[in-house]
Design a protein around this motif. Structure first.
Motif, mmCIF file in Angstrom:
data_model
loop_
_atom_site.group_PDB
_atom_site.id
_atom_site.type_symbol
_atom_site.label_atom_id
_atom_site.label_comp_id
_atom_site.label_asym_id
_atom_site.label_seq_id
_atom_site.Cartn_x
_atom_site.Cartn_y
_atom_site.Cartn_z
ATOM 1 N N ILE A 1 45.681 25.099 48.545
ATOM 2 C CA ILE A 1 45.104 25.552 48.127
ATOM 3 C C ILE A 1 45.325 26.439 49.378
ATOM 4 O O ILE A 1 45.051 26.575 49.988
ATOM 5 C CB ILE A 1 43.488 25.681 46.933
ATOM 6 N N SER A 2 45.792 28.386 48.804
ATOM 7 C CA SER A 2 45.801 29.442 49.734
ATOM 8 C C SER A 2 44.854 30.020 48.836
ATOM 9 O O SER A 2 44.815 30.485 47.614
ATOM 10 C CB SER A 2 47.149 29.417 49.714
ATOM 11 N N GLU A 3 44.282 30.733 49.998
ATOM 12 C CA GLU A 3 43.641 32.467 49.350
ATOM 13 C C GLU A 3 44.276 33.882 49.724
ATOM 14 O O GLU A 3 44.680 33.371 51.610
ATOM 15 C CB GLU A 3 42.042 31.940 49.373
ATOM 16 N N PRO A 4 43.435 34.746 49.732
ATOM 17 C CA PRO A 4 44.768 35.769 50.484
ATOM 18 C C PRO A 4 43.275 36.291 51.230
ATOM 19 O O PRO A 4 42.412 36.363 51.337
ATOM 20 C CB PRO A 4 44.327 36.637 48.985
ATOM 21 N N TRP A 5 43.856 37.142 52.602
ATOM 22 C CA TRP A 5 43.144 37.484 53.145
ATOM 23 C C TRP A 5 43.488 38.851 53.182
ATOM 24 O O TRP A 5 44.869 39.597 53.186
ATOM 25 C CB TRP A 5 43.823 36.301 54.666
ATOM 26 N N VAL A 6 42.405 39.844 54.095
ATOM 27 C CA VAL A 6 42.529 41.291 54.042
ATOM 28 C C VAL A 6 42.342 42.119 55.653
ATOM 29 O O VAL A 6 41.976 40.516 56.161
ATOM 30 C CB VAL A 6 41.348 41.828 53.061
ATOM 31 N N ARG A 7 42.733 43.119 55.833
ATOM 32 C CA ARG A 7 42.129 43.391 56.878
ATOM 33 C C ARG A 7 41.441 44.732 56.129
ATOM 34 O O ARG A 7 41.455 44.832 55.184
ATOM 35 C CB ARG A 7 43.258 43.996 57.467
ATOM 36 N N VAL A 8 40.015 43.542 57.208
ATOM 37 C CA VAL A 8 38.617 45.455 56.504
ATOM 38 C C VAL A 8 38.455 46.041 58.104
ATOM 39 O O VAL A 8 39.043 45.559 59.169
ATOM 40 C CB VAL A 8 37.281 44.458 56.436
ATOM 41 N N LYS A 9 38.612 47.267 57.761
ATOM 42 C CA LYS A 9 37.963 48.679 58.289
ATOM 43 C C LYS A 9 37.102 49.249 58.432
ATOM 44 O O LYS A 9 36.572 49.421 57.409
ATOM 45 C CB LYS A 9 39.814 49.550 58.723
ATOM 46 N N ILE A 10 36.462 49.154 59.308
ATOM 47 C CA ILE A 10 34.678 49.788 59.165
ATOM 48 C C ILE A 10 34.713 50.600 59.906
ATOM 49 O O ILE A 10 34.797 50.652 61.280
ATOM 50 C CB ILE A 10 33.319 48.414 59.346
ATOM 51 N N GLU B 1 38.955 41.814 65.450
ATOM 52 C CA GLU B 1 40.495 41.517 65.952
ATOM 53 C C GLU B 1 40.466 43.049 66.766
ATOM 54 O O GLU B 1 40.357 42.861 67.925
ATOM 55 C CB GLU B 1 41.178 42.899 64.354
ATOM 56 N N ILE B 2 39.565 44.669 66.517
ATOM 57 C CA ILE B 2 39.547 45.458 67.648
ATOM 58 C C ILE B 2 38.057 46.443 67.425
ATOM 59 O O ILE B 2 37.754 46.068 66.797
ATOM 60 C CB ILE B 2 40.164 46.351 67.535
ATOM 61 N N MET B 3 38.122 46.540 68.163
ATOM 62 C CA MET B 3 37.278 48.136 68.406
ATOM 63 C C MET B 3 37.487 49.170 69.172
ATOM 64 O O MET B 3 38.184 49.105 70.268
ATOM 65 C CB MET B 3 36.046 47.548 68.638
ATOM 66 N N GLU B 4 37.329 50.516 68.593
ATOM 67 C CA GLU B 4 38.363 51.135 68.542
ATOM 68 C C GLU B 4 37.598 52.474 68.319
ATOM 69 O O GLU B 4 36.711 53.273 67.623
ATOM 70 C CB GLU B 4 39.117 51.792 67.733
ATOM 71 N N TYR B 5 36.882 53.077 69.699
ATOM 72 C CA TYR B 5 36.008 54.042 69.300
ATOM 73 C C TYR B 5 36.701 55.599 69.299
ATOM 74 O O TYR B 5 37.257 55.982 69.839
ATOM 75 C CB TYR B 5 34.973 55.015 71.201
ATOM 76 N N ARG C 1 30.813 57.315 66.883
ATOM 77 C CA ARG C 1 31.677 56.242 66.357
ATOM 78 C C ARG C 1 32.738 55.486 66.271
ATOM 79 O O ARG C 1 33.467 55.978 67.357
ATOM 80 C CB ARG C 1 32.163 57.730 65.086
ATOM 81 N N VAL C 2 32.840 54.470 65.437
ATOM 82 C CA VAL C 2 33.722 53.474 65.761
ATOM 83 C C VAL C 2 34.448 52.713 64.949
ATOM 84 O O VAL C 2 33.951 52.913 64.098
ATOM 85 C CB VAL C 2 32.412 52.254 66.935
ATOM 86 N N LEU C 3 35.821 51.810 65.100
ATOM 87 C CA LEU C 3 36.406 51.497 63.745
ATOM 88 C C LEU C 3 36.346 50.240 64.589
ATOM 89 O O LEU C 3 36.648 49.794 65.827
ATOM 90 C CB LEU C 3 37.878 52.409 64.101
ATOM 91 N N LEU C 4 36.363 49.473 63.490
ATOM 92 C CA LEU C 4 35.781 47.927 64.419
ATOM 93 C C LEU C 4 36.969 47.678 62.546
ATOM 94 O O LEU C 4 36.936 47.707 61.788
ATOM 95 C CB LEU C 4 34.828 47.357 63.390
ATOM 96 N N SER C 5 37.894 46.889 62.620
ATOM 97 C CA SER C 5 38.694 45.701 62.198
ATOM 98 C C SER C 5 38.483 44.572 61.968
ATOM 99 O O SER C 5 38.263 43.485 63.218
ATOM 100 C CB SER C 5 40.574 46.235 62.782
ATOM 101 N N PHE C 6 38.860 43.977 61.184
ATOM 102 C CA PHE C 6 38.693 42.363 60.998
ATOM 103 C C PHE C 6 39.513 41.740 60.142
ATOM 104 O O PHE C 6 40.285 42.327 58.979
ATOM 105 C CB PHE C 6 37.206 42.168 60.158
ATOM 106 N N GLU C 7 40.316 40.196 60.355
ATOM 107 C CA GLU C 7 40.887 39.532 59.374
ATOM 108 C C GLU C 7 39.220 38.981 57.916
ATOM 109 O O GLU C 7 38.627 38.480 59.733
ATOM 110 C CB GLU C 7 41.557 39.192 59.511
ATOM 111 N N LEU C 8 39.769 38.973 57.066
ATOM 112 C CA LEU C 8 38.526 38.363 56.191
ATOM 113 C C LEU C 8 38.682 37.383 54.977
ATOM 114 O O LEU C 8 40.243 38.654 54.117
ATOM 115 C CB LEU C 8 37.153 39.279 55.767
ATOM 116 N N PRO C 9 38.340 36.806 54.418
ATOM 117 C CA PRO C 9 39.241 36.214 53.125
ATOM 118 C C PRO C 9 38.224 37.428 52.213
ATOM 119 O O PRO C 9 37.539 37.233 51.978
ATOM 120 C CB PRO C 9 38.272 34.771 53.117
#
Length: 188
Positions: free
Chosen positions: A35-44, A66-70, A75-83
């Motif tokens: 079984i495979s599930e979709p993963w997304v890149r989430v930017k906060i 993934e990354i943290m960018e000021y 203010r900060v941009l956070l990036s994650f990979e999540l199901p």
């Protein structure tokens, strides 16, 4: 019913994957190869004071940082990979709660990945209720069943397992809102 995503189910005797977006459509265990599930890149985007709480929220949802960018000193941009299944459930509500409403998010599809997921069937009075069935990560299956307060049965690669039965007595409350007192024999 809970929000759902499209899982790709590879069957043992088929080259073409089956798309499953409803737990009741999940094929029998013996017919499933993977079984495979979709993963997304989430930017906060968030004020810097909530970085730790948001990283904890995402990693508790099986996320990979993934990354943290000021963007500026506050203010900060956070990036994650999540199901995707973790995002559609209640991630946005938790994000707003943790950040007191200051964080915002966006997500985009990344890819399908192999998933260790199981179907959780809820039984009420011994009868399976398809509308309450969900597909969840194996590590969360028991927790989801307990949250529902019903019998939990999850189907996985090696058969069916009954993990919990809620046998707590029903407590009926009268007009006063108090539970009735149980009296012993001979008490008025």
């Amino acid at each position: 019913s809970a929000p759902s995503v499209e899982y790709r189910v590879k069957l043992l005797h088929s080259d073409e994957p089956v798309i499953v977006d409803n737990p009741s459509e999940l094929p029998e265990i013996g017919a499933i190869e993977a079984i495979s599930e979709p993963w997304v890149r989430v930017k906060i985007v968030t004020p810097s004071s909530y970085i730790g709480a948001l990283i904890e929220l995402a990693t508790n949802r099986r996320g990979a940082f993934e990354i943290m960018e000021y963007l500026d000193p506050q203010r900060v941009l956070l990036s994650f990979e999540l199901p995707l299944a973790e995002v559609v459930m209640d991630f946005f509500d938790k994000l707003k709660s943790v950040s007191r409403g200051y964080a915002s998010m966006d997500y985009e599809f990344k890819e399908y990945r192999a998933a260790d997921v199981v179907k959780v069937d809820m039984l009420i009075n011994g009868d399976r209720v398809d509308a309450l069935s969900v597909i969840v990560h194996r590590a969360n299956a028991t927790h989801r069943g307990r949250d529902a307060g019903a019998v939990l049965v999850h189907r996985a690669g090696h058969g069916t397992r009954q993990a919990q039965r809620d046998r707590s007595p029903q407590r009926h409350r009268g007009a006063t809102g108090r539970a009735p007192r149980h009296r012993g024999a001979g008490e008025p």
